[in-house]
Every structure is written in structure tokens, then in C-alpha cells.
Design a protein around this motif. Structure first.
Motif, PDB file in Angstrom:
ATOM      1  N   ILE A 211       0.823  -1.199   0.000  1.00 33.57           N
ATOM      2  CA  ILE A 211       0.000   0.000   0.000  1.00 33.57           C
ATOM      3  C   ILE A 211       0.860   1.254   0.000  1.00 33.57           C
ATOM      4  O   ILE A 211       0.508   2.285  -0.594  1.00 33.57           O
ATOM      5  CB  ILE A 211      -0.935   0.007   1.227  1.00 33.57           C
ATOM      6  CG1 ILE A 211      -2.037  -1.041   1.059  1.00 33.57           C
ATOM      7  CG2 ILE A 211      -1.559   1.396   1.453  1.00 33.57           C
ATOM      8  CD1 ILE A 211      -2.964  -1.140   2.254  1.00 33.57           C
ATOM      9  N   PHE A 212       2.031   1.179   0.631  1.00 34.27           N
ATOM     10  CA  PHE A 212       2.869   2.357   0.811  1.00 34.27           C
ATOM     11  C   PHE A 212       3.990   2.468  -0.226  1.00 34.27           C
ATOM     12  O   PHE A 212       4.821   3.370  -0.144  1.00 34.27           O
ATOM     13  CB  PHE A 212       3.459   2.347   2.224  1.00 34.27           C
ATOM     14  CG  PHE A 212       2.414   2.222   3.302  1.00 34.27           C
ATOM     15  CD1 PHE A 212       1.593   3.288   3.622  1.00 34.27           C
ATOM     16  CD2 PHE A 212       2.219   1.022   3.973  1.00 34.27           C
ATOM     17  CE1 PHE A 212       0.614   3.177   4.593  1.00 34.27           C
ATOM     18  CE2 PHE A 212       1.255   0.901   4.954  1.00 34.27           C
ATOM     19  CZ  PHE A 212       0.441   1.972   5.266  1.00 34.27           C
ATOM     20  N   LYS A 213       3.994   1.576  -1.199  1.00 34.41           N
ATOM     21  CA  LYS A 213       5.015   1.617  -2.252  1.00 34.41           C
ATOM     22  C   LYS A 213       4.445   2.329  -3.473  1.00 34.41           C
ATOM     23  O   LYS A 213       3.479   1.865  -4.078  1.00 34.41           O
ATOM     24  CB  LYS A 213       5.465   0.197  -2.613  1.00 34.41           C
ATOM     25  CG  LYS A 213       6.194  -0.507  -1.470  1.00 34.41           C
ATOM     26  CD  LYS A 213       6.617  -1.922  -1.855  1.00 34.41           C
ATOM     27  CE  LYS A 213       7.344  -2.617  -0.709  1.00 34.41           C
ATOM     28  NZ  LYS A 213       7.730  -4.013  -1.065  1.00 34.41           N
ATOM     29  N   PHE A 214       5.043   3.430  -3.831  1.00 30.24           N
ATOM     30  CA  PHE A 214       4.519   4.252  -4.926  1.00 30.24           C
ATOM     31  C   PHE A 214       4.993   3.730  -6.274  1.00 30.24           C
ATOM     32  O   PHE A 214       6.162   3.404  -6.460  1.00 30.24           O
ATOM     33  CB  PHE A 214       4.961   5.700  -4.757  1.00 30.24           C
ATOM     34  CG  PHE A 214       4.385   6.629  -5.784  1.00 30.24           C
ATOM     35  CD1 PHE A 214       3.095   7.090  -5.657  1.00 30.24           C
ATOM     36  CD2 PHE A 214       5.132   7.018  -6.877  1.00 30.24           C
ATOM     37  CE1 PHE A 214       2.554   7.947  -6.604  1.00 30.24           C
ATOM     38  CE2 PHE A 214       4.607   7.881  -7.827  1.00 30.24           C
ATOM     39  CZ  PHE A 214       3.307   8.335  -7.692  1.00 30.24           C
ATOM     40  N   ALA A 215       4.076   3.664  -7.226  1.00 39.57           N
ATOM     41  CA  ALA A 215       4.387   3.302  -8.607  1.00 39.57           C
ATOM     42  C   ALA A 215       4.118   4.513  -9.486  1.00 39.57           C
ATOM     43  O   ALA A 215       3.003   5.054  -9.510  1.00 39.57           O
ATOM     44  CB  ALA A 215       3.548   2.109  -9.061  1.00 39.57           C
ATOM     45  N   VAL A 216       5.137   4.984 -10.206  1.00 38.18           N
ATOM     46  CA  VAL A 216       4.989   6.169 -11.054  1.00 38.18           C
ATOM     47  C   VAL A 216       4.000   5.868 -12.180  1.00 38.18           C
ATOM     48  O   VAL A 216       4.175   4.901 -12.930  1.00 38.18           O
ATOM     49  CB  VAL A 216       6.344   6.592 -11.647  1.00 38.18           C
ATOM     50  CG1 VAL A 216       6.161   7.774 -12.578  1.00 38.18           C
ATOM     51  CG2 VAL A 216       7.311   6.944 -10.525  1.00 38.18           C
ATOM     52  N   PRO A 217       2.939   6.661 -12.325  1.00 40.35           N
ATOM     53  CA  PRO A 217       1.972   6.445 -13.404  1.00 40.35           C
ATOM     54  C   PRO A 217       2.648   6.562 -14.768  1.00 40.35           C
ATOM     55  O   PRO A 217       3.599   7.336 -14.964  1.00 40.35           O
ATOM     56  CB  PRO A 217       0.948   7.563 -13.196  1.00 40.35           C
ATOM     57  CG  PRO A 217       1.083   7.924 -11.752  1.00 40.35           C
ATOM     58  CD  PRO A 217       2.540   7.749 -11.444  1.00 40.35           C
ATOM     59  N   LYS A 218       2.146   5.813 -15.724  1.00 40.32           N
ATOM     60  CA  LYS A 218       2.717   5.809 -17.067  1.00 40.32           C
ATOM     61  C   LYS A 218       2.688   7.210 -17.671  1.00 40.32           C
ATOM     62  O   LYS A 218       1.666   7.888 -17.693  1.00 40.32           O
ATOM     63  CB  LYS A 218       1.940   4.848 -17.962  1.00 40.32           C
ATOM     64  CG  LYS A 218       2.523   4.692 -19.342  1.00 40.32           C
ATOM     65  CD  LYS A 218       1.757   3.649 -20.162  1.00 40.32           C
ATOM     66  CE  LYS A 218       2.332   3.470 -21.535  1.00 40.32           C
ATOM     67  NZ  LYS A 218       1.587   2.457 -22.326  1.00 40.32           N
ATOM     68  N   GLY A 219       3.834   7.645 -18.161  1.00 38.84           N
ATOM     69  CA  GLY A 219       3.938   8.931 -18.846  1.00 38.84           C
ATOM     70  C   GLY A 219       4.035  10.133 -17.925  1.00 38.84           C
ATOM     71  O   GLY A 219       4.078  11.266 -18.410  1.00 38.84           O
ATOM     72  N   ALA A 220       4.048   9.905 -16.602  1.00 38.25           N
ATOM     73  CA  ALA A 220       4.088  11.033 -15.679  1.00 38.25           C
ATOM     74  C   ALA A 220       5.436  11.725 -15.681  1.00 38.25           C
ATOM     75  O   ALA A 220       6.492  11.098 -15.827  1.00 38.25           O
ATOM     76  CB  ALA A 220       3.767  10.544 -14.263  1.00 38.25           C
ATOM     77  N   ASN A 221       5.412  13.032 -15.531  1.00 34.76           N
ATOM     78  CA  ASN A 221       6.630  13.826 -15.404  1.00 34.76           C
ATOM     79  C   ASN A 221       7.102  13.763 -13.947  1.00 34.76           C
ATOM     80  O   ASN A 221       6.333  14.086 -13.029  1.00 34.76           O
ATOM     81  CB  ASN A 221       6.342  15.271 -15.807  1.00 34.76           C
ATOM     82  CG  ASN A 221       7.583  16.138 -15.704  1.00 34.76           C
ATOM     83  OD1 ASN A 221       8.701  15.677 -15.917  1.00 34.76           O
ATOM     84  ND2 ASN A 221       7.383  17.413 -15.378  1.00 34.76           N
ATOM     85  N   VAL A 222       8.339  13.331 -13.705  1.00 29.28           N
ATOM     86  CA  VAL A 222       8.863  13.165 -12.344  1.00 29.28           C
ATOM     87  C   VAL A 222       9.830  14.300 -12.025  1.00 29.28           C
ATOM     88  O   VAL A 222      10.772  14.563 -12.751  1.00 29.28           O
ATOM     89  CB  VAL A 222       9.569  11.801 -12.195  1.00 29.28           C
ATOM     90  CG1 VAL A 222      10.134  11.655 -10.779  1.00 29.28           C
ATOM     91  CG2 VAL A 222       8.602  10.662 -12.512  1.00 29.28           C
ATOM     92  N   ILE A 223       9.569  14.962 -10.908  1.00 27.74           N
ATOM     93  CA  ILE A 223      10.408  16.070 -10.433  1.00 27.74           C
ATOM     94  C   ILE A 223      10.979  15.715  -9.069  1.00 27.74           C
ATOM     95  O   ILE A 223      10.230  15.373  -8.149  1.00 27.74           O
ATOM     96  CB  ILE A 223       9.597  17.375 -10.320  1.00 27.74           C
ATOM     97  CG1 ILE A 223       9.034  17.772 -11.681  1.00 27.74           C
ATOM     98  CG2 ILE A 223      10.470  18.498  -9.767  1.00 27.74           C
ATOM     99  CD1 ILE A 223       8.118  18.965 -11.631  1.00 27.74           C
ATOM    100  N   ASN A 224      12.279  15.773  -8.929  1.00 31.30           N
ATOM    101  CA  ASN A 224      12.922  15.523  -7.640  1.00 31.30           C
ATOM    102  C   ASN A 224      13.190  16.872  -6.974  1.00 31.30           C
ATOM    103  O   ASN A 224      13.879  17.725  -7.521  1.00 31.30           O
ATOM    104  CB  ASN A 224      14.235  14.764  -7.829  1.00 31.30           C
ATOM    105  CG  ASN A 224      14.005  13.335  -8.289  1.00 31.30           C
ATOM    106  OD1 ASN A 224      13.473  12.514  -7.551  1.00 31.30           O
ATOM    107  ND2 ASN A 224      14.368  13.040  -9.530  1.00 31.30           N
ATOM    108  N   GLY A 225      12.603  17.041  -5.800  1.00 31.89           N
ATOM    109  CA  GLY A 225      12.749  18.327  -5.150  1.00 31.89           C
ATOM    110  C   GLY A 225      12.734  18.221  -3.645  1.00 31.89           C
ATOM    111  O   GLY A 225      12.511  17.214  -3.066  1.00 31.89           O
TER     112      GLY A 225
END
Length: 225
Positions: A211-225
Motif C-alpha cells: 500500500i505504501f510503495k509508490f508506482a509512477v503512473p505511465k507517462g508522468a513527469n517526475v520532479i525531484n525536489g
């Protein structure tokens, strides 16, 4: 305005939450009930309603004890958490969809409208934030000064003042009744109020680690901040 509010609350990993243990708390103070929550509730899920009242409207809002009043901004959703360890899922469902998910090390914020994910390493940042009260360790007095704040709306209230002066919140008030968390008031340094009400809380359910493991949605823009 709405998204600005949510981002401000998210920056402190706030907001979300649960009931206390199944103990009997008749006539118990707010501090005693909160301590029991920290000791007895290790996981929870439920729903929340979040109101935001700007500083220039707060006095009139409080004068009427917010009965029948319509706050400036209202949002709602659901949450799940496991503690200690800082793992949680906080989902805004209205007025738009947004997800906060924390695996204990990183906080992921997904804005569905933008299909954008922001990833932030916590590095112990739960410290004196409202989230640390519910998701962090039991060492509450390390980061906050606690005092009883009386009875209002049949709830027992306590107030927490952050010991660090570089936090976004000036004070936090928690309302409890019979061992159950009812409301949380977050006063920021600009005098604005975020009010959280908690509904349909389930105490100590078994929550799978996935439940607590995040999966990046397909095509999503990822920003590290």
C-alpha cells in the motif's frame, strides 16, 4: 487558491488521521488521550474533510463557533497509515484528485490533472510537522510543548507548540472524545487556519506493505525536489 492550499499543507506532510485505542477514556484529558493514541494505534484508515480559513476571515468564523459557516476552501478524501515509521497514503478526492504517499523515506506527490509526480526525501523532516504527531515516533515532547486547552463542542482539546521556530505552523490544536480523534486545527505563521475533521476511522487494520510503495503512473513527469 485550492492547489496552493494543498501544496502548503503537503509541504509539512500534514494532515491526516485516526482514532485512538479501544480503551475507555471517560473524563480523560486531551493529553492522556493523545498519549494513548501514540502507544496503542499502530495503523488506521478512514476519511477526512479539510477546511481552510484565511486570516482575515478567521475571527468571524470563530465567533460563530463555525456552526453553519462555509469555509473558504473545502477538500475531502481518505487516508491510511502505519506507525512508527512515517508510512502513509493521503488521497484528495474532491475538489480534484491528488495523492500523497510516503514509504518512510520518500514522499511522493502525484497531481493527476498535471500527471506530475514530485519526489522528496524526508531525511527526518517529519520532526515538528503536524504529520509527525500521527505518523512519526512516540517522542512527541521532543518536538512540541503540550498543554491542555479545555473543552469545546464536547471535545477535549490540547494544544501543541513547536519547539523549533523555523516551522510553517505556529500552533496545533487537537480535539478528542472518548479516545477518538475528532478534529485537528493547524494555525500557520500567517494566521490562517486549516481544519481537519476525521470520519469512519478504523483502528489497527492489517495494511499490506504494498500500500505504501509508490508506482509512477505511465507517462508522468517526475520532479525531484
Amino acid at each position: 487558491m485550492i492547489k496552493f492550499l494543498v501544496r502548503a499543507v503537503l509541504s509539512l506532510v500534514t494532515s491526516i488521521l485516526i482514532a485512538l485505542s479501544s480503551m475507555s477514556f471517560a473524563n480523560a484529558s486531551g493529553v492522556i488521550q493523545l498519549k494513548a493514541f501514540l502507544e496503542k494505534v499502530h495503523s488506521a484508515d478512514g476519511k477526512f474533510v479539510q477546511h481552510y480559513i484565511k486570516a482575515d476571515s478567521l475571527r468571524a468564523f470563530q465567533a460563530k463557533d463555525h456552526a453553519g459557516q462555509t469555509p473558504i476552501v473545502t477538500a475531502s478524501g481518505s487516508f491510511q497509515f502505519s506507525r512508527p515509521g512515517g508510512r502513509f497514503v493521503w488521497v484528495y478526492q474532491k475538489p480534484y484528485k491528488q495523492l500523497l504517499q510516503c514509504d518512510g523515506d520518500k514522499l511522493y506527490t502525484w497531481d493527476e490533472d498535471l500527471n506530475q509526480v514530485t519526489v522528496r526525501a524526508l531525511g527526518g523532516e517529519l520532526g515538528a510537522s503536524p504529520a509527525s504527531i500521527l505518523f512519526g515516533s512516540n517522542n512527541l515532547r521532543k518536538n512540541f510543548s503540550l498543554r491542555e486547552a479545555g473543552v469545546k463542542q464536547s471535545f477535549d482539546w490540547l494544544e501543541l507548540i513547536p519547539k523549533l521556530k523555523d516551522t510553517h505552523f505556529d500552533r496545533i490544536r487537537i480535539g478528542l472524545k472518548d479516545g477518538n480523534l475528532k478534529e485537528m486545527e493547524l494555525y500557520d505563521v500567517f494566521g490562517n487556519l486549516t481544519l481537519l475533521a476525521f470520519l469512519d476511522i478504523r483502528k489497527n487494520p492489517i495494511l499490506p506493505d504494498d500500500i505504501f510503495k509508490f508506482a509512477v503512473p505511465k507517462g508522468a513527469n517526475v520532479i525531484n525536489g
